[in-house]
Enzyme design. Structure first.
Site, PDB file in Angstrom:
ATOM      1  CG  PHE A 162      26.397 -56.212 -30.331  1.00 54.30           C
ATOM      2  CD1 PHE A 162      25.371 -57.079 -29.990  1.00 54.30           C
ATOM      3  CD2 PHE A 162      26.138 -55.196 -31.237  1.00 54.30           C
ATOM      4  CE1 PHE A 162      24.100 -56.926 -30.533  1.00 54.30           C
ATOM      5  CE2 PHE A 162      24.874 -55.039 -31.785  1.00 54.30           C
ATOM      6  CZ  PHE A 162      23.852 -55.913 -31.429  1.00 54.30           C
TER       7      PHE A 162
ATOM      8  CG  ASP B  69      32.084 -54.378 -35.581  1.00 49.69           C
ATOM      9  OD1 ASP B  69      31.833 -53.180 -35.804  1.00 49.69           O
ATOM     10  OD2 ASP B  69      31.216 -55.188 -35.179  1.00 49.69           O
TER      11      ASP B  69
ATOM     12  CE  LYS C  48      26.093 -48.672 -33.158  1.00 51.37           C
ATOM     13  NZ  LYS C  48      24.689 -48.422 -32.812  1.00 51.37           N
TER      14      LYS C  48
END
Length: 416
Positions: free
Chosen positions: A140, A225, A256
């Site tokens: 993702f 990532d 985040k």
């Protein structure tokens, strides 16, 4: 009107939202609009690294809001420069340069653009551009068109064809599948140290090293990532170092936990030379190649600096490792058949469930059944695929808070 009514009338229904209306937070706790208290082990999905409303973060935002909140990236923002130095010298610890965005999806889009720019500088044998980015099934990388196209999940992409071309998906942790993965047009491989949204699937050290070796052999970029794994969550400032510390990436994306709650993302490119004339990879994204109106403005940079300094100075990454050990040992001691595994690293853990042992109504997944039950009992956790839920507490979570969460989980799973 109630909050749910206002949502129904005025907000696009892009989320399957839980019936919870948080109004206040402090540390590892949230309170809803009825006054009920919850232990929050979701933390905005690994966003609130220091918990809710940490005094240092609140004060950094309050002070900067009174000084300067926004200035165009046409000018030099001292806090952005200071934050880039903090990331480079104290967290990545490799020579490179940083671009600031507003989200993880934007950061991954920046990596994708960088791969294409690299493929122009280092073309195929016939002189045509390399452009393909190889990613992995169950990955993702975000919800923009570029990041979604890089994501190896059909359910994320469904209904948005035609996707951005130039991506191919391989099985995760499958070294054999890597052997013939590189084509003439391949410019980069992009992977997560742990596939959080895909079910908390951790890359094995052998797989990570195989990817790095393949990139080196074929002169392609290794892109990592770290949107959900970066800045202490796995037990190190950079999550990949907890898996294969000798690996040196060409590019990294974050968001985040980087801001502790403010909207900030970033991507990093190595300063290593990518051509015989000594051209640095980081120099390929020059003036006019990329931009962001709000990216790295003074307000979010002040907040991020406060978060990263607290994580570093209080050694909160070490706490992530210590709490992982406590969680694993406790869950193992339960010997509950419904728990099939504890996956992940540090404070990005997934509790995998046996779906055959969970009564599941039509239209629900076992993970959602458990997540809803835990919420009823005062613990907030997010699902991770259909048969697992995640534990994503703040990095400064205490022993007592972990014990309380585990007690609730044990009670709910025992009932099931």
């Amino acid at each position: 009107m109630t909050t749910p009514d206002l949502y129904a009338q005025h907000v696009l229904p892009t989320y399957g939202r839980f019936p919870l209306v948080p109004v206040r937070g402090a540390g590892a706790r949230l309170w809803d609009d009825t006054g009920k208290s919850y232990l929050d082990f979701c933390m905005g999905i690994a966003v609130c690294s220091l918990g809710h409303c940490h005094p240092l973060l609140v004060e950094a935002i309050r002070h900067q809001a009174g000084e300067l909140m926004h200035v165009s990236n046409l000018y030099q923002n001292p806090l952005q420069a200071e934050l880039a130095e903090e990331i480079n010298t104290r967290h990545v610890k490799l020579a490179g340069k940083v671009f600031f965005s507003n989200s993880g999806a934007e950061a991954n889009d920046g990596l994708i653009k960088s791969a294409r720019r690299f493929g122009l500088k280092r073309p195929q044998a016939d002189g045509s551009q390399r452009y393909e980015v190889v990613t992995f099934l169950q990955s993702f990388h975000g919800r923009t068109l570029g990041a979604m196209s890089a994501t190896g999940q059909a359910k994320i992409q469904e209904g948005f064809d035609p996707l951005l071309p130039g991506f191919r998906y391989l099985p995760f942790n499958d070294i054999a599948a890597l052997e013939n993965a590189v084509r003439p047009e391949t410019a980069a491989i992009l992977l997560e140290p742990i596939q959080g949204e895909g079910g908390v699937n951790m890359a094995t050290p052998e797989f990570f090293r195989a990817v790095a070796a393949l990139c080196k052999k074929h002169d392609i970029l290794l892109l990592i990532d770290e949107v959900q794994t970066g800045f202490g969550r796995l037990g190190d400032a950079m999550g990949w170092r907890m898996i294969a510390p000798e690996v040196q990436p060409d590019g990294i994306s974050w968001a985040k936990g980087l801001g502790g709650g403010v909207p900030i993302g970033a991507f990093w490119l190595s300063d290593r030379a990518v051509s015989e004339d000594g051209t640095a990879l980081s120099s390929l994204m020059g003036p006019g190649s990329h931009g962001s109106t709000y990216g790295g403005n003074p307000l979010v940079c002040a907040a991020s600096l406060a978060v990263l300094k607290e994580i570093r100075e209080k050694e909160l990454a070490v706490n992530a490792i210590l709490q992982e050990v406590r969680i694993r040992e406790t869950v193992k001691s339960w010997n509950l058949p419904v728990v099939t595994a504890v996956r992940g690293q540090g404070l990005l853990l997934g509790i995998a469930l046996d779906p055959a042992l969970i009564p599941t109504p039509e239209g629900k997944t076992p993970a959602l059944v458990v997540v809803n039950k835990l919420m009823e009992h005062g613990l907030l956790v997010p699902p991770a695929g259909p048969n697992a839920f995640r534990l994503l507490p703040p990095l400064n979570v205490t022993d007592a808070e972990v014990d309380e969460a585990l007690s609730i989980i044990h009670s709910v799973l025992s009932e099931l």
